[in-house]
Design an enzyme around this catalytic site. Structure first.
Site, PDB file in Angstrom:
ATOM      1  N   VAL A 179       0.844  -1.190   0.000  1.00  0.00           N
ATOM      2  CA  VAL A 179       0.000   0.000   0.000  1.00  0.00           C
ATOM      3  C   VAL A 179       0.879   1.240   0.000  1.00  0.00           C
ATOM      4  O   VAL A 179       1.775   1.378   0.839  1.00  0.00           O
ATOM      5  CB  VAL A 179      -0.939  -0.007   1.225  1.00  0.00           C
ATOM      6  CG1 VAL A 179      -1.833   1.215   1.213  1.00  0.00           C
ATOM      7  CG2 VAL A 179      -1.765  -1.277   1.272  1.00  0.00           C
ATOM      8  N   ALA A 211       2.702  -1.936   4.300  1.00  0.00           N
ATOM      9  CA  ALA A 211       2.401  -0.505   4.244  1.00  0.00           C
ATOM     10  C   ALA A 211       3.696   0.276   4.096  1.00  0.00           C
ATOM     11  O   ALA A 211       4.626   0.102   4.883  1.00  0.00           O
ATOM     12  CB  ALA A 211       1.669  -0.074   5.510  1.00  0.00           C
ATOM     13  N   GLU A 212       3.748   1.131   3.088  1.00  0.00           N
ATOM     14  CA  GLU A 212       4.904   2.002   2.870  1.00  0.00           C
ATOM     15  C   GLU A 212       4.782   3.265   3.706  1.00  0.00           C
ATOM     16  O   GLU A 212       3.679   3.730   3.980  1.00  0.00           O
ATOM     17  CB  GLU A 212       4.935   2.467   1.408  1.00  0.00           C
ATOM     18  CG  GLU A 212       5.587   1.579   0.437  1.00  0.00           C
ATOM     19  CD  GLU A 212       5.710   2.276  -0.915  1.00  0.00           C
ATOM     20  OE1 GLU A 212       4.995   3.264  -1.184  1.00  0.00           O
ATOM     21  OE2 GLU A 212       6.537   1.825  -1.701  1.00  0.00           O
ATOM     22  N   GLY A 213       5.918   3.832   4.068  1.00  0.00           N
ATOM     23  CA  GLY A 213       5.939   5.169   4.646  1.00  0.00           C
ATOM     24  C   GLY A 213       5.515   5.267   6.091  1.00  0.00           C
ATOM     25  O   GLY A 213       4.991   6.296   6.506  1.00  0.00           O
TER      26      GLY A 213
END
Length: 105
Positions: free
Chosen positions: A23, A57-59
């Site tokens: 994501v 999940a990115e970031g």
């Protein structure tokens, strides 16, 4: 496949033999201030889980984001909350030492 950027499409979930759903950080960034993003992120996590995919999940940059992701059942995350980018040699050392609880806040 990363959802949220470029030419990603839900049709890819059927067309390709995927085992992970990644994501984009744009959904993670403002989950505390944007209820729509929080709902979309929650839905994406549930889609990935229902397809028996890993959800990444990115970031992830804050403890609040990590808490939300864990609460929603997101299995993996990446971002500055865990570590800034490192060169390959440092990453190899990281893997050799193993992950400790102090590294994962």
């Amino acid at each position: 496949m990363i959802l949220g950027v470029g030419y990603s499409s839900f049709s890819h979930l059927r067309k390709f033999p995927l085992d992970a759903l990644k994501v984009d950080r744009s959904f993670v960034n403002d989950i505390s201030s944007n209820p729509d993003n929080a709902m979309i992120l929650s839905a994406l996590i549930n889609i990935g889980k229902s397809l028996k995919h890993r959800v990444v999940a990115e970031g992830v940059e804050t403890e609040e984001q990590l808490h939300f992701l864990r609460q929603e059942g997101c299995s993996e995350g990446q971002g500055y909350f865990f570590s800034p980018p490192v060169i390959a040699e440092k990453f190899a050392q990281f893997l050799e030492r193993g992950v400790t609880e102090s590294m994962v806040h």
